[in-house]
Design a protein around this motif. Structure first.
Motif, PDB file in Angstrom:
ATOM      1  N   VAL A 126      -4.087  15.284  -7.412  1.00 14.97           N
ATOM      2  CA  VAL A 126      -2.630  15.112  -7.516  1.00 14.97           C
ATOM      3  C   VAL A 126      -2.024  16.348  -8.182  1.00 14.97           C
ATOM      4  O   VAL A 126      -1.003  16.869  -7.724  1.00 14.97           O
ATOM      5  CB  VAL A 126      -2.270  13.823  -8.282  1.00 14.97           C
ATOM      6  CG1 VAL A 126      -0.764  13.728  -8.500  1.00 14.97           C
ATOM      7  CG2 VAL A 126      -2.782  12.600  -7.536  1.00 14.97           C
ATOM      8  N   ARG A 175       8.617  12.357 -10.944  1.00 11.29           N
ATOM      9  CA  ARG A 175       7.365  11.797 -11.481  1.00 11.29           C
ATOM     10  C   ARG A 175       7.598  11.247 -12.884  1.00 11.29           C
ATOM     11  O   ARG A 175       7.168  10.143 -13.215  1.00 11.29           O
ATOM     12  CB  ARG A 175       6.282  12.870 -11.500  1.00 11.29           C
ATOM     13  CG  ARG A 175       4.966  12.390 -12.111  1.00 11.29           C
ATOM     14  CD  ARG A 175       3.958  13.543 -12.207  1.00 11.29           C
ATOM     15  NE  ARG A 175       2.662  13.084 -12.683  1.00 11.29           N
ATOM     16  CZ  ARG A 175       2.232  13.206 -13.932  1.00 11.29           C
ATOM     17  NH1 ARG A 175       3.008  13.780 -14.851  1.00 11.29           N
ATOM     18  NH2 ARG A 175       1.029  12.750 -14.271  1.00 11.29           N
ATOM     19  N   GLU A 203      -1.735   6.666  -9.770  1.00  9.09           N
ATOM     20  CA  GLU A 203      -1.214   7.919  -9.225  1.00  9.09           C
ATOM     21  C   GLU A 203      -2.320   8.512  -8.357  1.00  9.09           C
ATOM     22  O   GLU A 203      -3.425   8.753  -8.826  1.00  9.09           O
ATOM     23  CB  GLU A 203      -0.849   8.874 -10.358  1.00  9.09           C
ATOM     24  CG  GLU A 203      -0.272  10.188  -9.900  1.00  9.09           C
ATOM     25  CD  GLU A 203       0.136  11.077 -11.054  1.00  9.09           C
ATOM     26  OE1 GLU A 203       1.247  11.636 -10.975  1.00  9.09           O
ATOM     27  OE2 GLU A 203      -0.628  11.241 -12.022  1.00  9.09           O
ATOM     28  N   LEU A 258      -3.093  10.457  -4.086  1.00  7.28           N
ATOM     29  CA  LEU A 258      -2.512  11.104  -2.907  1.00  7.28           C
ATOM     30  C   LEU A 258      -2.484  10.124  -1.751  1.00  7.28           C
ATOM     31  O   LEU A 258      -3.464   9.431  -1.494  1.00  7.28           O
ATOM     32  CB  LEU A 258      -3.328  12.327  -2.493  1.00  7.28           C
ATOM     33  CG  LEU A 258      -3.283  13.530  -3.416  1.00  7.28           C
ATOM     34  CD1 LEU A 258      -4.102  14.667  -2.823  1.00  7.28           C
ATOM     35  CD2 LEU A 258      -1.860  13.990  -3.686  1.00  7.28           C
ATOM     36  N   ARG A 259      -1.349  10.068  -1.064  1.00  8.71           N
ATOM     37  CA  ARG A 259      -1.196   9.301   0.170  1.00  8.71           C
ATOM     38  C   ARG A 259      -0.514  10.225   1.166  1.00  8.71           C
ATOM     39  O   ARG A 259       0.540  10.781   0.858  1.00  8.71           O
ATOM     40  CB  ARG A 259      -0.337   8.047  -0.024  1.00  8.71           C
ATOM     41  CG  ARG A 259      -0.927   7.021  -0.981  1.00  8.71           C
ATOM     42  CD  ARG A 259      -2.155   6.339  -0.382  1.00  8.71           C
ATOM     43  NE  ARG A 259      -2.648   5.265  -1.213  1.00  8.71           N
ATOM     44  CZ  ARG A 259      -3.540   5.399  -2.204  1.00  8.71           C
ATOM     45  NH1 ARG A 259      -4.024   6.574  -2.491  1.00  8.71           N
ATOM     46  NH2 ARG A 259      -3.940   4.362  -2.895  1.00  8.71           N
ATOM     47  N   TRP A 260      -1.120  10.394   2.317  1.00  8.37           N
ATOM     48  CA  TRP A 260      -0.599  11.305   3.328  1.00  8.37           C
ATOM     49  C   TRP A 260      -0.408  12.712   2.752  1.00  8.37           C
ATOM     50  O   TRP A 260       0.537  13.417   3.090  1.00  8.37           O
ATOM     51  CB  TRP A 260       0.688  10.776   3.963  1.00  8.37           C
ATOM     52  CG  TRP A 260       0.473   9.457   4.624  1.00  8.37           C
ATOM     53  CD1 TRP A 260      -0.086   9.226   5.852  1.00  8.37           C
ATOM     54  CD2 TRP A 260       0.777   8.172   4.072  1.00  8.37           C
ATOM     55  NE1 TRP A 260      -0.135   7.873   6.087  1.00  8.37           N
ATOM     56  CE2 TRP A 260       0.384   7.201   5.010  1.00  8.37           C
ATOM     57  CE3 TRP A 260       1.343   7.757   2.871  1.00  8.37           C
ATOM     58  CZ2 TRP A 260       0.528   5.848   4.790  1.00  8.37           C
ATOM     59  CZ3 TRP A 260       1.483   6.398   2.665  1.00  8.37           C
ATOM     60  CH2 TRP A 260       1.081   5.473   3.621  1.00  8.37           C
ATOM     61  N   GLN A 298       0.566  13.527  -0.177  1.00  7.17           N
ATOM     62  CA  GLN A 298       1.645  13.616  -1.152  1.00  7.17           C
ATOM     63  C   GLN A 298       1.315  12.788  -2.392  1.00  7.17           C
ATOM     64  O   GLN A 298       0.651  11.748  -2.289  1.00  7.17           O
ATOM     65  CB  GLN A 298       2.950  13.080  -0.563  1.00  7.17           C
ATOM     66  CG  GLN A 298       3.487  13.905   0.578  1.00  7.17           C
ATOM     67  CD  GLN A 298       4.741  13.281   1.169  1.00  7.17           C
ATOM     68  OE1 GLN A 298       4.788  12.080   1.414  1.00  7.17           O
ATOM     69  NE2 GLN A 298       5.742  14.112   1.415  1.00  7.17           N
ATOM     70  N   ALA A 349       1.562   9.969  -4.856  1.00  9.77           N
ATOM     71  CA  ALA A 349       2.032   8.607  -4.602  1.00  9.77           C
ATOM     72  C   ALA A 349       1.786   7.743  -5.838  1.00  9.77           C
ATOM     73  O   ALA A 349       0.848   7.982  -6.596  1.00  9.77           O
ATOM     74  CB  ALA A 349       1.306   8.022  -3.392  1.00  9.77           C
ATOM     75  N   TYR A 350       2.617   6.726  -5.993  1.00  5.82           N
ATOM     76  CA  TYR A 350       2.592   5.851  -7.164  1.00  5.82           C
ATOM     77  C   TYR A 350       2.607   4.418  -6.680  1.00  5.82           C
ATOM     78  O   TYR A 350       3.466   4.039  -5.886  1.00  5.82           O
ATOM     79  CB  TYR A 350       3.796   6.166  -8.068  1.00  5.82           C
ATOM     80  CG  TYR A 350       3.738   7.620  -8.451  1.00  5.82           C
ATOM     81  CD1 TYR A 350       3.052   8.025  -9.573  1.00  5.82           C
ATOM     82  CD2 TYR A 350       4.270   8.589  -7.600  1.00  5.82           C
ATOM     83  CE1 TYR A 350       2.913   9.368  -9.875  1.00  5.82           C
ATOM     84  CE2 TYR A 350       4.135   9.938  -7.887  1.00  5.82           C
ATOM     85  CZ  TYR A 350       3.455  10.315  -9.024  1.00  5.82           C
ATOM     86  OH  TYR A 350       3.297  11.642  -9.302  1.00  5.82           O
ATOM     87  N   THR A 384       4.468   1.359  -2.410  1.00  9.41           N
ATOM     88  CA  THR A 384       4.171   2.760  -2.682  1.00  9.41           C
ATOM     89  C   THR A 384       5.428   3.626  -2.708  1.00  9.41           C
ATOM     90  O   THR A 384       6.301   3.507  -1.853  1.00  9.41           O
ATOM     91  CB  THR A 384       3.195   3.312  -1.626  1.00  9.41           C
ATOM     92  OG1 THR A 384       2.010   2.521  -1.644  1.00  9.41           O
ATOM     93  CG2 THR A 384       2.841   4.762  -1.893  1.00  9.41           C
ATOM     94  N   ARG A 409       6.340   7.717  -2.801  1.00  9.66           N
ATOM     95  CA  ARG A 409       5.749   9.045  -2.615  1.00  9.66           C
ATOM     96  C   ARG A 409       6.773  10.119  -2.940  1.00  9.66           C
ATOM     97  O   ARG A 409       7.978   9.887  -2.816  1.00  9.66           O
ATOM     98  CB  ARG A 409       5.267   9.236  -1.174  1.00  9.66           C
ATOM     99  CG  ARG A 409       4.086   8.388  -0.806  1.00  9.66           C
ATOM    100  CD  ARG A 409       3.607   8.636   0.629  1.00  9.66           C
ATOM    101  NE  ARG A 409       4.596   8.246   1.614  1.00  9.66           N
ATOM    102  CZ  ARG A 409       5.215   9.058   2.466  1.00  9.66           C
ATOM    103  NH1 ARG A 409       4.950  10.352   2.479  1.00  9.66           N
ATOM    104  NH2 ARG A 409       6.101   8.595   3.319  1.00  9.66           N
TER     105      ARG A 409
END
Length: 128
Positions: free
Chosen positions: A9, A28, A46, A48-50, A52, A54-55, A62, A64
């Motif tokens: 991240v 953030r 926290e 990464l999704r795609w 990016q 993400a939280y 989600t 992002r």
């Protein structure tokens, strides 16, 4: 600034252009501060999704952060949720929006703790 638990991240933020990184880091902080004020939003993950940052809260949807094709940075939510329609109904015309999926920002000064914190809080408890 709260340190990153996941080096991937941190690397994603470092890879952003400066105009994206500055705004995304401000968002953030707002996400982390908002989650701390909502016990049911913890523990906040926290990751990464795609590609990016993400939280995700235990019963949340989600969130992002990243660059958008029409803006230096954006806050993304799940496009099939009620989050963005509820946000735009509560705060009509106050932000530049990409459909049901993102708030677009040109400058970190556009981040409003009350308005954008409201959306973040709703996302963090979306499935409660």
């Amino acid at each position: 600034m709260k340190p990153f638990d996941d080096p991937s991240v941190a690397a994603a933020f470092d890879a952003f252009p400066v105009s994206t990184r500055t705004g995304a880091l401000s968002l953030r902080e707002l996400i982390l501060d908002t989650a701390q004020s909502i016990p049911s939003a913890l523990p906040l993950q926290e990751a990464l999704r795609w590609g990016q940052p993400a939280y995700l809260a235990p019963k949340g949807s989600t969130i992002r952060l990243g660059k958008h094709r029409w803006a230096p940075f954006a806050l993304f939510v799940h496009c099939q949720s009620r989050l963005m329609p509820e946000f735009t109904a509560a705060f009509p015309g106050e932000d530049r929006i990409d459909g049901n999926r993102a708030i677009l920002f040109d400058d970190p000064q556009q981040i409003d703790e009350t308005r954008h914190g409201w959306l973040i809080a709703r996302a963090l408890i979306y499935h409660l």
